[in-house]
Every structure is written in structure tokens, then in C-alpha cells.
Design a protein around this motif. Structure first.
Motif, PDB file in Angstrom:
ATOM      1  N   GLN A  36       0.829  -1.189   0.000  1.00 32.54           N
ATOM      2  CA  GLN A  36       0.000   0.000   0.000  1.00 32.54           C
ATOM      3  C   GLN A  36       0.871   1.249   0.000  1.00 32.54           C
ATOM      4  O   GLN A  36       0.378   2.351  -0.096  1.00 32.54           O
ATOM      5  CB  GLN A  36      -0.893   0.032   1.252  1.00 32.54           C
ATOM      6  CG  GLN A  36      -1.672  -1.252   1.472  1.00 32.54           C
ATOM      7  CD  GLN A  36      -2.691  -1.464   0.387  1.00 32.54           C
ATOM      8  OE1 GLN A  36      -3.458  -0.551   0.115  1.00 32.54           O
ATOM      9  NE2 GLN A  36      -2.712  -2.603  -0.231  1.00 32.54           N
ATOM     10  N   GLY A  37       2.160   1.089   0.186  1.00 33.69           N
ATOM     11  CA  GLY A  37       3.072   2.207   0.165  1.00 33.69           C
ATOM     12  C   GLY A  37       3.114   2.981   1.460  1.00 33.69           C
ATOM     13  O   GLY A  37       3.819   3.964   1.580  1.00 33.69           O
ATOM     14  N   ARG A  38       2.360   2.589   2.503  1.00 25.16           N
ATOM     15  CA  ARG A  38       2.385   3.315   3.760  1.00 25.16           C
ATOM     16  C   ARG A  38       3.299   2.598   4.750  1.00 25.16           C
ATOM     17  O   ARG A  38       4.004   1.672   4.401  1.00 25.16           O
ATOM     18  CB  ARG A  38       0.962   3.437   4.331  1.00 25.16           C
ATOM     19  CG  ARG A  38      -0.010   4.134   3.364  1.00 25.16           C
ATOM     20  CD  ARG A  38      -1.391   4.218   3.980  1.00 25.16           C
ATOM     21  NE  ARG A  38      -2.344   4.795   3.042  1.00 25.16           N
ATOM     22  CZ  ARG A  38      -2.985   4.091   2.120  1.00 25.16           C
ATOM     23  NH1 ARG A  38      -2.761   2.805   2.010  1.00 25.16           N
ATOM     24  NH2 ARG A  38      -3.833   4.669   1.320  1.00 25.16           N
ATOM     25  N   GLU A  97       2.687   2.601  -6.578  1.00 27.38           N
ATOM     26  CA  GLU A  97       3.320   2.674  -5.260  1.00 27.38           C
ATOM     27  C   GLU A  97       4.269   3.861  -5.141  1.00 27.38           C
ATOM     28  O   GLU A  97       4.396   4.465  -4.082  1.00 27.38           O
ATOM     29  CB  GLU A  97       4.086   1.377  -4.969  1.00 27.38           C
ATOM     30  CG  GLU A  97       3.298   0.097  -5.160  1.00 27.38           C
ATOM     31  CD  GLU A  97       2.125  -0.009  -4.216  1.00 27.38           C
ATOM     32  OE1 GLU A  97       2.073   0.754  -3.233  1.00 27.38           O
ATOM     33  OE2 GLU A  97       1.247  -0.844  -4.457  1.00 27.38           O
ATOM     34  N   SER A  98       4.934   4.201  -6.223  1.00 25.50           N
ATOM     35  CA  SER A  98       5.842   5.337  -6.199  1.00 25.50           C
ATOM     36  C   SER A  98       5.090   6.646  -6.406  1.00 25.50           C
ATOM     37  O   SER A  98       5.289   7.618  -5.678  1.00 25.50           O
ATOM     38  CB  SER A  98       6.922   5.168  -7.285  1.00 25.50           C
ATOM     39  OG  SER A  98       7.789   6.270  -7.321  1.00 25.50           O
ATOM     40  N   ALA A  99       4.191   6.672  -7.386  1.00 29.99           N
ATOM     41  CA  ALA A  99       3.504   7.914  -7.752  1.00 29.99           C
ATOM     42  C   ALA A  99       2.634   8.451  -6.627  1.00 29.99           C
ATOM     43  O   ALA A  99       2.506   9.662  -6.452  1.00 29.99           O
ATOM     44  CB  ALA A  99       2.655   7.688  -9.002  1.00 29.99           C
ATOM     45  N   ASP A 156       5.743   7.451 -13.053  1.00 36.94           N
ATOM     46  CA  ASP A 156       6.943   7.299 -12.237  1.00 36.94           C
ATOM     47  C   ASP A 156       7.789   6.125 -12.706  1.00 36.94           C
ATOM     48  O   ASP A 156       7.263   5.055 -13.025  1.00 36.94           O
ATOM     49  CB  ASP A 156       6.570   7.115 -10.765  1.00 36.94           C
ATOM     50  CG  ASP A 156       6.456   8.454 -10.056  1.00 36.94           C
ATOM     51  OD1 ASP A 156       5.908   9.378 -10.667  1.00 36.94           O
ATOM     52  OD2 ASP A 156       6.916   8.557  -8.906  1.00 36.94           O
ATOM     53  N   ARG A 157       9.098   6.353 -12.716  1.00 26.60           N
ATOM     54  CA  ARG A 157      10.031   5.345 -13.216  1.00 26.60           C
ATOM     55  C   ARG A 157       9.852   3.999 -12.526  1.00 26.60           C
ATOM     56  O   ARG A 157       9.806   2.942 -13.178  1.00 26.60           O
ATOM     57  CB  ARG A 157      11.459   5.838 -13.003  1.00 26.60           C
ATOM     58  CG  ARG A 157      12.539   4.807 -13.370  1.00 26.60           C
ATOM     59  CD  ARG A 157      13.859   5.163 -12.735  1.00 26.60           C
ATOM     60  NE  ARG A 157      13.739   5.267 -11.295  1.00 26.60           N
ATOM     61  CZ  ARG A 157      14.436   6.126 -10.545  1.00 26.60           C
ATOM     62  NH1 ARG A 157      15.291   6.945 -11.107  1.00 26.60           N
ATOM     63  NH2 ARG A 157      14.268   6.158  -9.238  1.00 26.60           N
ATOM     64  N   ASP A 158       9.753   3.991 -11.201  1.00 27.27           N
ATOM     65  CA  ASP A 158       9.705   2.733 -10.475  1.00 27.27           C
ATOM     66  C   ASP A 158       8.418   1.965 -10.760  1.00 27.27           C
ATOM     67  O   ASP A 158       8.411   0.729 -10.783  1.00 27.27           O
ATOM     68  CB  ASP A 158       9.857   2.989  -8.973  1.00 27.27           C
ATOM     69  CG  ASP A 158      11.173   3.676  -8.640  1.00 27.27           C
ATOM     70  OD1 ASP A 158      12.056   3.712  -9.521  1.00 27.27           O
ATOM     71  OD2 ASP A 158      11.326   4.180  -7.513  1.00 27.27           O
ATOM     72  N   ASP A 159       7.325   2.682 -10.984  1.00 31.05           N
ATOM     73  CA  ASP A 159       6.076   2.031 -11.366  1.00 31.05           C
ATOM     74  C   ASP A 159       6.174   1.416 -12.760  1.00 31.05           C
ATOM     75  O   ASP A 159       5.656   0.322 -13.016  1.00 31.05           O
ATOM     76  CB  ASP A 159       4.918   3.035 -11.332  1.00 31.05           C
ATOM     77  CG  ASP A 159       4.645   3.574  -9.934  1.00 31.05           C
ATOM     78  OD1 ASP A 159       4.902   2.847  -8.961  1.00 31.05           O
ATOM     79  OD2 ASP A 159       4.190   4.724  -9.823  1.00 31.05           O
ATOM     80  N   ASP A 206      -4.968   3.528  -2.526  1.00 29.75           N
ATOM     81  CA  ASP A 206      -5.156   2.118  -2.846  1.00 29.75           C
ATOM     82  C   ASP A 206      -6.534   1.674  -2.360  1.00 29.75           C
ATOM     83  O   ASP A 206      -6.922   2.012  -1.246  1.00 29.75           O
ATOM     84  CB  ASP A 206      -4.060   1.330  -2.140  1.00 29.75           C
ATOM     85  CG  ASP A 206      -3.957  -0.103  -2.611  1.00 29.75           C
ATOM     86  OD1 ASP A 206      -4.533  -0.433  -3.655  1.00 29.75           O
ATOM     87  OD2 ASP A 206      -3.298  -0.886  -1.928  1.00 29.75           O
ATOM     88  N   PRO A 207      -7.320   0.905  -3.107  1.00 31.35           N
ATOM     89  CA  PRO A 207      -6.952   0.414  -4.429  1.00 31.35           C
ATOM     90  C   PRO A 207      -7.252   1.412  -5.546  1.00 31.35           C
ATOM     91  O   PRO A 207      -8.281   2.065  -5.532  1.00 31.35           O
ATOM     92  CB  PRO A 207      -7.822  -0.828  -4.587  1.00 31.35           C
ATOM     93  CG  PRO A 207      -9.060  -0.487  -3.814  1.00 31.35           C
ATOM     94  CD  PRO A 207      -8.597   0.340  -2.632  1.00 31.35           C
ATOM     95  N   VAL A 208      -6.331   1.511  -6.479  1.00 33.58           N
ATOM     96  CA  VAL A 208      -6.556   2.301  -7.686  1.00 33.58           C
ATOM     97  C   VAL A 208      -6.778   1.326  -8.836  1.00 33.58           C
ATOM     98  O   VAL A 208      -5.880   0.595  -9.212  1.00 33.58           O
ATOM     99  CB  VAL A 208      -5.358   3.213  -7.984  1.00 33.58           C
ATOM    100  CG1 VAL A 208      -5.563   3.912  -9.324  1.00 33.58           C
ATOM    101  CG2 VAL A 208      -5.194   4.250  -6.884  1.00 33.58           C
ATOM    102  N   LEU A 209      -7.982   1.306  -9.343  1.00 33.17           N
ATOM    103  CA  LEU A 209      -8.254   0.436 -10.479  1.00 33.17           C
ATOM    104  C   LEU A 209      -7.704   1.062 -11.759  1.00 33.17           C
ATOM    105  O   LEU A 209      -7.572   2.276 -11.853  1.00 33.17           O
ATOM    106  CB  LEU A 209      -9.751   0.216 -10.621  1.00 33.17           C
ATOM    107  CG  LEU A 209     -10.421  -0.618  -9.521  1.00 33.17           C
ATOM    108  CD1 LEU A 209     -11.923  -0.675  -9.755  1.00 33.17           C
ATOM    109  CD2 LEU A 209      -9.848  -2.015  -9.482  1.00 33.17           C
TER     110      LEU A 209
END
Length: 826
Positions: free
Chosen positions: A34-36, A247-249, A316-319, A258-261
């Protein structure tokens, strides 16, 4: 679809949350991030083993709560682990656990939590296994400094944001037959991309669009192991997968929770997906223009969608890296990436280059957009030779309209704003008394413009906004002037009042008339869709140009395809005003290399279906060596200034799908063949190993490095840095035409250089036979600029053409063109 920036963005500490995920796939061995603070990273896991512009399997790991306060300012970084460091399978259950332990060694983590779940380390965003040897994480400056002292640490890159760079083009390209340049048709051979999976990385998809109806579609092939994060009633046998990577953006943008469909109200992803592989949709049109049956290039191919970009926010690059890794494991055959970064991005840092190499290693073809910051030189993105880099051209369709002046002169333009019952009355013609751009409500007074037709200069905002401003002031109609750099190319939009868009040159005639006539009048005549474009294809003014800043010895773009005024699916036309409860149109025209990229993605799917054993390099070669170099008047393809377009604009030429199906000979390459080329670019071992991961690490000092000129590429680029030079370039061609076939060489170059080819004749005795030849260039002096020629291998049935480009210089990074801002919309 423009160049990218690489800001250092300050991010606040994440708050605790729940780590459960509603779309957990059963094959995953831990939870998705979830990135948190408590969120798991996504483990990138493969079994084997890449600019919108307007062209990137995850097993998530978990994270845990730190043992103490975490008050530092975090930034996202891509951390590269030094090769040959690999994880010990006896200590770590997967690569994500190992990456988590590396991160935990410098972060404020609770040891007991790490022991309980080695994969649950706070701030680990993605754990990559294929595209790079490393992970992405949120780190403070102090943590990064400590990490840089570790033996396993190679380098860390700060977060970087990349940007996103039809009813008629199937006919124009000869897919349908009967009206193309060569008659016949690729689709007539029952090849519409059946069984091929095209992975699209973009900003979201409107899954309910009719272009994604699966009527007549077969089930996806058994190799497909991806998933759909829509409910089961949305995905089908056409749209077989849909995922979101954010997750990065999300650390930079509010609302990406989250969740982003993989769905939004944006336009780009739906447009590119339907261009590549949209189903047949009858009656497609925009404002009654361009009426016909819409279809993508490969209308029977499957689509797997990966959301990595977000409207007005970029990608974002990592995504991107995580999505490419996922797509490869999912089983896609083609990747379509209408996105990219800045010109000259290092291959070892760029996600499209990194992911694209891994894709090539796994037999996945990658089509990318060249970028939209032309026509300046040296502005091209996605220059790695394992990528197909696609520039944009015009089509032979226009949405015709005319400005009739009181002098009886009629001047041509285009329009998507055809009104009903417009009438033939001549009306007063005026200019904006302010800056001429029609942007100021305080200047546009009713007494000046009410009931009149007003001409608006380029700049100051988009034309659709200007239309609303002049309508509010009471104007009856509008004439929009395109920027001078666009030449004769017009990109019409629908407006809220009758509007004709004209070229800069035409506008000068209109303004001269206004100045010479005290009571100037005009009328707007709307003629609908015509296929009488004087010259097509022509270069798109915005299409980014070479030279290839990072590798001047490799000509880029590779080729061009339709990218101007492309009609394809959208959720609805953003600028169009509609009555309450009216059904929004589902098609719109868009322009950019983002539009040309999916054309080639779909065509590559057709080639892959026709030739399932061909390598990705062979498919690229077939596309490049069979291109067209002339327009519908049989003259060389022109640039927008009327001059002949250079190779830095067109690459090998304009795609011809039918000819590409049977190229005769191909220039083949394996992923491993790029390694000595990378070493020849003077990349460090660490850089090379980052690119070729997960292949075993290499030592360039122990490899027979090759120069750029000797990479077995379908185009030939020679660099001359001193007088009286003699330079040899070596090539190998593989026979994929007739079992027994003889080819004779033909060379065309200016008299200022001499080009010889040995041998002059190639005789093949069987299919898949490989023969070699050498091109020798002799130059008495260093060229003043680019010298263009061509080499053809000609048999009774085939013509295999390669551009020859001779440049001054040594091949180092000595081309430093500044990338301008993207061209403004007219």
C-alpha cells in the motif's frame, strides 16, 4: 508525450494502515504494497530470465512498523545492488525478503518484526527481480549516505517522472486491402493478430468502450497468467488483463489511494489501446467527421493493460519498471509504451531501456514513442537499439473547411466544428484588439466582436478555451491560427462555436486582407471529411528528431507511422459541449508519437502471428527494411517546411505492413549481441550488468567489444572524424524469403563519399541461411554535416533497403542539443 523531469521531491512520513489487499492473487506469496508505513512492497518475480509519449510477476512483500520514531524527510530512490551480489536461498525465501533485509540494515526497524517476517520492511516499494538487480524504496538522506557505504550498494537514482508522449489508417496502411498502396491486404490472409497479447502501459482504460468488445474473440492463450483488477464482468476475451502500478507515484499525488483500479476518465490509454488492437466498431466518428468502421491494427489480438501514468501527473520510473516486469511474466507478446523521458537518457537508468532489454531477452517486442518535442534536432527519447522507436507522420485524410473572404478568395483550413444551418451570409471579420490571441475577457468586448468572425493568433492557451472566451463575448465564429512551426499541418479540435483552423501561412493572407479592407467580411464553409491531402504522408512537426544523443552510431527514430489526427476510442470528447443526458461520443482524434507507437505495436503483433519463430530483432528488421520513402505524389517524404525530410526525422521511412510480412532478408540479433555493443559505448561493468540483468554479470575487459557501426542493425551509420578515412561496417543477413534466392547490391550515395560493398552478390541456398557482407566508406574529408544514402539488396522478388548515414564525429556523446519545450497546441 513530452520530455521528463527528474525532481527531488520531499515526501512526508507515511501513516500506519492496514496491509490487506482486495485483489490479492493466489499465486502471490505475500501481500501487495500500500506504500504506507505497514505496506508491503511488490515483489517482481519472473520464471525466465521497457517517453506517453502522446509507448513498463509481482509478488508483493509486506512492511512492518518501525521500532522508533521515523521523522526524516523521505524521497523515492531506485537502488541498484552491485553485481554479482545475489541472495542466499537458504536464508531468504525470495528476493523480496533479501532486499528487505538490505533496506532494514540502514533503516530504523524493529529486529523482532524483521525476524517474524523478513519481507515486511517499511518503505520498500518494489522488489525487482528481472528488469534490474535492485529495489525501490523511500529513504532519508542520512539513510542513503549510510547505504552507500555498504559493499552490496552500487548506485541510487532519485525518483524520475516520465510523460505520455482509427477509422482510416487500416485502409491507408493496406491492412484491409483494395485501397492501400499495394492492394491486397494483410487482414485478407486471415491474420488479425489472433492469439497475440499486446501489453499497453498508459494512464488508464475505459473498459466499457465498444472497441474492447470481445465478440468473435477466442480465449487468451494458455500462457497468459495475468489478472484483471476490474470485476469479472468488465474484463473479457479482448481486454484480458488490467492492473494499476502506483506505489511510487502516490507519494507525490493526493488522491492516488489504494486500491486504484486501472480506469479513469482520461483519454490517452483508451485511445492508444484501441489503436493497437481495438475491435471493429461501425459508425465511428467525431462530430460527424471521419465516419467509418473503427478498428485497431490487430483487431483480434488480446489487450493487457497496465496503468503506470496518471492524468496530468505523469508516470513514475519505479512504477514503469514494476509493470514491465509484471507484463513479461504475465505472458505478453508485444509491449506498447507511448511514454518516455528526456533525450539522451542513460540506458542504465531509463526504465524503458531497462525493461525493454529484459523484454527482448524474453522474446517480447517493444514499440516506443520517439517523443513530441520536435522539430529541433537531438530531442529523441527511447534510443536504445533493442527498442523500436517510432516517429509520427500525417495521413491522407483531412477535415476540410474554407474561409471565404469578402474579396472572393477561398483559403483552405480544417474543422471539427461544423454547425447545422450555418448559412451563406458574409459576416464582419475582425482581429483581437489585445494581444491577438483571444485570451482576455476584459479585452474581448461585445461591441467589438458580437455577431462577427474573429481571428485568433497561436499561443496563450488551447484553442478550445479561446472558443469559450470569444463565444461568451458574443462572437459568431472563429478562425484559429496554427503555430508557424506546424507548416501546413493542422490539428483540428471540436469547438463550441463555428471554427476553422488554418495554417500560419494562410493566416497571413487573411490578416493582409483585414488590413487592406476597412469593412472586411468572411464566411466559413464546411466541407466534411476528404481524402485529397496534397502530399501524404508528411512528417509531423512535433515528432522528435535524431541524432540519437546517447548512441550517435545508431540511427533513430527507426521509422515513422501515422500519428496526426488519429481517430480512436475515448471515454468521451473532453472539449465537446453536449445537451443534458446526451450520449457522449466515444471517438476522438488525437496527435502525437503516442498515436504512432500503438500503430506499430499492432502491426508487430500481426508479424508475430504470421512468423511466430522470428526474434524481436527480426520483426524490427522486417518493419525497417520494407518502408516507403516517398509520398502519394511519388516524391520523397517532406518535412513541414517543404524540404525533404531527413533520416533524423523519418528513420528508415514510413511503415508498409504488407511488405513487412515478406521482407526477404532480416538483420537478426539476440539480446546477448547487445552486450559487446554496450561495452563499446564505454559503459562501466556495473552499468552493463544493470541493463542485462538477470543475465550473468560480465566483465567488458574480457569481451570482444564492438563499435556501434558493427552492431547488426538494419540501418547503417558511419562516423568520420578525420580526412582520408576508410571505415568498414560489417553486417549479416538471414534468409527468410525463398529457399533459393540471389540478391544483387545497389548503393546510392552522394559523390562526396565512396561506398563499396563486398561481396556484391549474395546467393542463398536454403531458408535461415546467414551470409555476411562488409560496407566500406571512403571519405576524403570530414563531412560538414549528415550525408544520406541507401543500400539495397535486390532479388527478383524482394528489395531489402537500409539507410546509410555518414556523420562527422567520433561517436562519443558530442551531440548536445537542448530539448525545447513541447510545441503548443494550435
Amino acid at each position: 508525450m513530452t520530455g521528463a523531469s527528474s525532481p527531488y521531491v520531499s515526501l512526508s512520513r507515511a501513516a500506519p494502515c492496514s496491509s490487506d489487499h482486495p485483489f490479492l492473487h493466489p499465486k502471490m506469496d505475500s501481500r501487495r504494497s500500500q506504500g504506507r508505513q505497514c505496506s508491503p512492497p511488490r515483489l517482481v518475480h519472473l520464471v525466465a530470465s521497457a517517453v506517453l509519449f502522446l509507448c513498463v510477476a509481482a509478488t508483493p512483500a509486506a512492511s512492518h512498523h518501525g521500532s522508533g520514531p521515523d521523522t526524516g524527510v523521505h524521497k523515492n530512490y531506485l537502488v541498484i545492488v552491485r553485481r554479482p551480489y545475489e541472495y542466499d536461498t537458504n536464508l531468504y525465501k525470495n528476493v523480496s525478503s533479501w532486499h528487505a533485509s538490505l533496506l532494514a540494515s540502514v533503516c530504523d526497524m524493529a529486529k523482532e518484526a524483521l525476524d517474524r517476517d523478513p519481507a515486511s520492511v517499511t518503505r520498500l516499494l518494489y522488489s525487482y527481480r528481472n528488469v534490474v538487480n535492485g529495489f525501490s524504496a523511500r529513504l532519508t538522506t542520512e539513510e542513503l549516505e549510510e547505504m552507500s557505504t555498504m559493499d552490496w550498494f552500487a548506485k541510487a537514482y532519485p525518483e524520475q517522472t516520465y510523460q505520455l508522449m482509427t477509422t482510416h489508417t487500416p485502409t491507408m496502411l493496406g491492412l484491409m486491402g483494395g485501397e492501400g498502396r499495394d492492394g491486397g491486404g494483410v487482414w485478407n490472409t486471415s491474420n488479425m493478430g489472433e492469439g497475440i497479447i499486446i501489453g499497453v502501459l498508459d494512464d488508464g482504460i475505459y473498459a466499457g468502450h465498444p472497441s474492447f468488445d470481445d465478440a468473435g474473440m477466442s480465449k487468451p492463450p494458455e500462457k497468459w497468467v495475468g489478472r484483471c483488477d476490474f470485476n469479472n464482468t468488465v474484463c473479457n476475451n479482448k481486454l484480458i488483463g488490467a492492473r494499476s502500478f502506483f506505489e511510487s507515484a502516490k507519494w507525490k499525488w493526493k488522491g492516488l489511494e489504494d486500491p486504484v483500479l486501472p480506469i479513469n476518465e482520461g483519454q490517452h490509454g483508451t485511445h492508444t489501446s484501441s489503436t493497437a488492437a481495438g475491435a471493429f466498431v461501425p459508425g465511428a466518428n467525431i462530430s460527424g467527421n471521419g465516419v467509418g468502421t473503427a478498428a485497431g491494427m490487430a483487431p483480434r489480438a488480446h489487450i493487457a493493460f497496465y496503468q503506470v501514468c496518471f492524468e496530468q501527473k505523469g508516470c513514475d520510473r519505479d512504477d514503469i519498471l514494476a509493470a514491465v516486469d509484471e507484463a513479461i511474466e504475465d505472458g505478453v507478446d508485444v509491449l506498447s509504451l507511448s511514454l518516455g523521458g528526456t533525450a539522451g537518457a542513460d540506458f542504465s537508468e531509463d526504465p524503458v531501456s531497462l525493461g525493454g532489454y529484459t523484454a527482448a531477452l524474453n522474446g517480447v517486442f517493444v514499440s516506443t514513442a520517439a517523443g513530441n518535442i520536435g522539430p529541433n534536432p537531438g530531442t529523441l527519447a527511447n534510443g536504445a537499439p533493442w527498442l523500436l522507436t517510432v516517429g509520427a507522420s500525417t495521413t491522407d485524410r483531412r477535415f476540410a473547411a474554407t474561409v471565404k473572404l469578402g474579396s472572393d478568395d477561398e483559403l483552405d483550413g480544417e474543422s471539427l466544428s461544423e454547425p447545422k444551418d450555418y448559412g451563406k451570409e458574409m459576416r464582419p471579420l475582425v482581429r483581437d484588439v489585445g494581444d491577438g490571441k483571444c485570451t482576455s475577457e476584459s479585452v474581448l468586448k461585445a461591441q467589438d466582436v458580437a455577431g462577427k468572425i474573429i481571428i485568433c493568433e497561436p499561443g496563450g492557451g488551447v484553442s478550445t478555451t479561446k472558443a469559450k472566451t470569444v463565444l461568451k463575448a458574443g462572437a459568431f465564429g472563429m478562425i484559429v491560427v496554427a503555430p508557424e512551426v506546424f507548416g501546413p499541418v493542422i490539428i483540428p479540435r471540436p469547438h463550441v462555436l463555428p471554427t476553422v483552423q488554418v495554417s500560419y501561412a494562410v493566416a497571413q493572407k487573411i490578416k493582409s486582407y483585414i488590413q487592406s479592407e476597412k469593412s472586411a467580411t468572411a464566411n466559413l464553409l464546411f466541407k466534411g471529411t476528404l481524402f485529397e491531402t496534397p502530399r501524404s504522408p508528411m512528417m509531423a512537426p512535433f515528432s522528435s528528431r535524431g541524432p540519437n544523443v546517447k548512441s550517435r552510431g545508431i540511427l533513430k527514430p527507426d521509422l515513422i507511422g501515422p500519428g496526426v489526427n488519429i481517430l480512436a476510442g475515448v471515454p468521451g470528447v473532453v472539449e465537446m459541449e453536449s445537451e443534458p443526458n446526451a450520449v457522449m461520443p466515444k471517438f476522438d482524434i488525437k496527435s502525437g508519437t503516442s498515436m504512432s507507437c500503438p500503430h506499430l505495436s499492432g502491426i508487430a503483433a500481426l508479424l508475430k502471428n504470421a512468423h511466430p519463430t522470428w526474434s524481436t530483432a527480426s520483426i524490427k528488421s522486417a518493419l525497417m527494411t520494407t518502408t516507403e520513402t516517398t509520398d502519394n505524389t511519388k516524391k520523397p517524404i517532406a518535412d513541414v517546411d517543404g524540404t525533404q525530410a531527413t533520416y533524423f526525422a523519418t528513420g528508415a521511412g514510413h511503415v508498409n505492413p504488407k511488405k513487412a510480412m515478406d521482407p526477404g532478408l532480416v538483420y537478426n540479433l539476440t539480446a546477448a549481441d547487445y552486450i559487446p555493443y554496450l561495452c563499446g559505448l564505454n559503459y562501466t561493468d556495473q552499468q552493463v550488468n544493470s541493463i542485462i540483468h538477470p543475465e550473468p554479470p560480465v566483465n567488458c575487459d574480457k569481451l570482444p567489444n564492438i563499435e556501434q557501426k558493427d552492431l547488426n542493425y538494419p540501418s547503417i551509420t558511419i562516423l568520420i572524424d578525420k580526412a582520408d578515412s576508410v571505415v568498414n561496417a560489417n553486417r549479416s543477413v538471414t534468409n527468410v524469403g525463398e529457399a533459393r534466392e540471389t540478391y544483387i547490391v545497389e548503393v546510392e550515395v552522394p559523390k562526396s563519399v565512396t561506398v563499396e560493398v563486398m561481396p556484391e552478390e549474395l546467393t542463398f541456398k536454403e531458408l535461415e541461411e546467414v551470409l555476411n557482407y562488409t560496407v566500406t566508406v571512403k571519405a576524403a574529408s570530414v563531412p560538414d554535416g549528415a550525408i544520406e544514402g541507401q543500400l539495397k539488396w535486390v532479388s527478383k522478388k524482394h528489395i531489402v533497403r537500409s539507410p546509410i548515414l555518414i556523420l562527422p564525429g567520433s561517436g562519443e556523446d558530442d551531440t548536445t542539443a537542448e530539448a525545447p519545450e513541447p510545441s503548443a497546441e494550435p
